[in-house]
Design an enzyme around this catalytic site. Structure first.
Site, PDB file in Angstrom:
ATOM      1  N   ARG A  29      55.059 104.613   7.082  1.00 29.73           N
ATOM      2  CA  ARG A  29      54.188 104.006   6.909  1.00 29.73           C
ATOM      3  C   ARG A  29      53.184 103.065   7.917  1.00 29.73           C
ATOM      4  O   ARG A  29      51.443 102.802   7.750  1.00 29.73           O
ATOM      5  CB  ARG A  29      52.989 104.321   5.510  1.00 29.73           C
ATOM      6  CG  ARG A  29      52.997 105.263   4.450  1.00 29.73           C
ATOM      7  CD  ARG A  29      52.487 105.009   2.753  1.00 29.73           C
ATOM      8  NE  ARG A  29      52.948 105.995   2.064  1.00 29.73           N
ATOM      9  CZ  ARG A  29      53.018 105.152   0.624  1.00 29.73           C
ATOM     10  NH1 ARG A  29      52.390 104.813   0.120  1.00 29.73           N
ATOM     11  NH2 ARG A  29      53.593 106.919  -0.305  1.00 29.73           N
ATOM     12  N   ARG A  33      46.066 102.978   6.734  1.00 31.93           N
ATOM     13  CA  ARG A  33      44.901 102.035   6.165  1.00 31.93           C
ATOM     14  C   ARG A  33      44.846 101.054   6.619  1.00 31.93           C
ATOM     15  O   ARG A  33      43.661 100.276   6.503  1.00 31.93           O
ATOM     16  CB  ARG A  33      44.089 102.695   4.733  1.00 31.93           C
ATOM     17  CG  ARG A  33      43.960 104.213   4.894  1.00 31.93           C
ATOM     18  CD  ARG A  33      43.375 104.363   3.352  1.00 31.93           C
ATOM     19  NE  ARG A  33      44.519 104.261   2.433  1.00 31.93           N
ATOM     20  CZ  ARG A  33      44.761 104.503   1.629  1.00 31.93           C
ATOM     21  NH1 ARG A  33      43.424 104.898   1.006  1.00 31.93           N
ATOM     22  NH2 ARG A  33      45.335 104.435   0.165  1.00 31.93           N
ATOM     23  N   ARG A  42      40.337 108.011  11.974  1.00 34.69           N
ATOM     24  CA  ARG A  42      40.271 109.225  10.499  1.00 34.69           C
ATOM     25  C   ARG A  42      38.795 109.059  11.063  1.00 34.69           C
ATOM     26  O   ARG A  42      38.714 110.146  10.281  1.00 34.69           O
ATOM     27  CB  ARG A  42      41.402 107.639   9.704  1.00 34.69           C
ATOM     28  CG  ARG A  42      40.673 108.886   7.939  1.00 34.69           C
ATOM     29  CD  ARG A  42      41.768 109.884   7.677  1.00 34.69           C
ATOM     30  NE  ARG A  42      41.270 109.785   6.719  1.00 34.69           N
ATOM     31  CZ  ARG A  42      40.629 110.926   6.350  1.00 34.69           C
ATOM     32  NH1 ARG A  42      39.234 111.295   7.326  1.00 34.69           N
ATOM     33  NH2 ARG A  42      40.031 111.123   5.324  1.00 34.69           N
ATOM     34  N   ASP A  79      51.961 114.465   7.146  1.00 30.05           N
ATOM     35  CA  ASP A  79      52.218 114.219   5.418  1.00 30.05           C
ATOM     36  C   ASP A  79      52.753 115.081   4.972  1.00 30.05           C
ATOM     37  O   ASP A  79      53.446 115.937   5.499  1.00 30.05           O
ATOM     38  CB  ASP A  79      50.351 114.745   4.782  1.00 30.05           C
ATOM     39  CG  ASP A  79      50.888 114.281   3.440  1.00 30.05           C
ATOM     40  OD1 ASP A  79      50.653 113.411   3.350  1.00 30.05           O
ATOM     41  OD2 ASP A  79      50.863 115.148   2.466  1.00 30.05           O
ATOM     42  N   TYR A 153      54.906 118.202  -6.542  1.00 27.97           N
ATOM     43  CA  TYR A 153      53.528 118.071  -6.193  1.00 27.97           C
ATOM     44  C   TYR A 153      52.776 119.578  -6.920  1.00 27.97           C
ATOM     45  O   TYR A 153      51.552 119.776  -6.479  1.00 27.97           O
ATOM     46  CB  TYR A 153      52.930 117.886  -4.706  1.00 27.97           C
ATOM     47  CG  TYR A 153      53.172 115.710  -4.726  1.00 27.97           C
ATOM     48  CD1 TYR A 153      51.971 114.948  -4.860  1.00 27.97           C
ATOM     49  CD2 TYR A 153      53.825 115.705  -3.797  1.00 27.97           C
ATOM     50  CE1 TYR A 153      52.331 113.656  -4.749  1.00 27.97           C
ATOM     51  CE2 TYR A 153      54.476 114.475  -4.121  1.00 27.97           C
ATOM     52  CZ  TYR A 153      53.515 113.412  -4.305  1.00 27.97           C
ATOM     53  OH  TYR A 153      53.459 111.861  -4.373  1.00 27.97           O
TER      54      TYR A 153
END
Length: 348
Positions: A29, A33, A42, A79, A153
């Site tokens: 990652r 962010r 973003r 992703d 998921y």
């Protein structure tokens, strides 16, 4: 994929059998962010999935941590859930809460499986663009989510603490889960093959929820599908380099490495360094395993943790990394300090 063109890429040398000191370093990652430049990009994209499917913006995001820190590897910005999305399952992201997915429709997924690559063309274009812009010494990593983690998921419709919905489905509907695994294995082989052919030097298979399974489940739902993916990718791309990351695998790590055939294995921060050194590192390169929390707190504890990884695993093949992805509250200064300490190890 192995050849003279990759001679300057230190991470590939480790995957190919060399021990380097100081070890190559990158960070899961690393485009995220915690970086102001990521947040600015973003904001231009709209939704998170829009960012994943916008080659120019995804390329920019992938390159940002390389420009800032000079990591030894860039990892494709995307992703893991783009594969279920390409299979026709509706996926969206709720700000501050994470992904949401509509209920699984197996017949629909089976019908869409032949069209996965066409839907993922923007992601493959990003791979080509990044490779063209990366420094020649920087390794480019592609990736996918492992079938079991995707299933957690896809069945629950969101992340859950113990993945009870997917575990229950594995017990109550084994044929349905096996069919879902078959679809995901085939899609993952095609997806990773396309990334390698577009310019990725190696690929990583993320199995974030491997650690919630018992022995039987780990063999059936983690090892066997991963083994099939590795073999399938190498049948398409001779010598393809693959890193596996079965988070939480613990004592299953040696059998995972032996049976899947991965070139390297990611180690989470809960794994015993002595166990990894003695039982895992003789089998493959290892990657990890600094606790991401150290990049939030910093200080002497960060220094000590970096040194422990280097001291315990530095005699073998090591790719220095985190035990999972950096969190949004990670400190840029702490990342820079970590990198400096790892790279200064060669002078100690």
């Amino acid at each position: 994929m192995k050849g003279k063109a990759t001679d300057e890429r230190r991470l590939l040398k480790v995957l190919d059998g060399e021990r380097l000191w100081p070890p190559p370093v990158w960070m899961m990652r690393q485009a995220g962010r915690y970086l102001p430049e990521y947040r600015a990009t973003r904001a231009k994209a709209g939704s998170f999935l829009d960012l994943c499917y916008a080659p120019a913006l995804a390329t920019e995001v992938t390159l940002q941590p390389i420009r800032r820190f000079g990591f030894d590897a860039a990892i494709l910005f995307s992703d893991i859930l783009v594969v279920p999305h390409a299979l026709g399952q509706k996926v969206w992201f709720v700000e501050g809460e994470g992904p949401r997915l509509e209920p699984v429709d197996l017949p629909r997924l089976a019908l869409e499986s032949d069209r996965v690559l066409s839907k993922l063309e923007p992601v493959i274009e990003t791979v080509s663009r990044v490779r063209a812009e990366l420094p020649k010494e920087t390794t480019l990593l592609g990736f996918c989510g492992a079938p079991w983690t995707l299933i957690t998921y896809m069945v629950a419709g969101r992340g859950t603490p113990d993945q009870m919905p997917a575990r229950r489905a594995a017990f109550t509907d084994p044929k349905g889960i096996d069919r879902l695994i078959d679809i995901l294995v085939d899609a993952s082989i095609d997806y990773l093959t396309a990334q390698l052919r577009a310019g990725a030097d190696a690929v990583q298979i993320f199995d974030t929820w491997a650690g919630v399974l018992d022995d039987f489940g780990f063999q059936r739902l983690v090892i066997e599908p991963t083994k099939r993916i590795v073999a399938g990718v190498r049948a398409n791309v001779s010598g393809a380099r693959v890193i596996g990351f079965p988070k939480g695998a613990g004592g299953h790590l040696p059998v995972y490495v032996r049976e899947t055939g991965v070139d390297a294995v990611g180690i989470d921060w809960q794994a015993s360094l002595d166990f990894v050194r003695d039982a895992v590192q003789p089998l493959a390169a290892v990657q990890g395993n600094l606790d991401p929390l150290h990049l939030v707190t910093g200080g002497k504890a960060l220094d000590a943790a970096v040194d422990r990884v280097l001291d315990r695993l530095g005699e073998g093949r090591l790719i220095f990394n985190l035990g999972h992805g950096i969190t949004p509250d990670g400190s840029i200064d702490n990342v820079s300090h970590m990198l400096a300490r790892v790279r200064a190890a060669g002078r100690r």
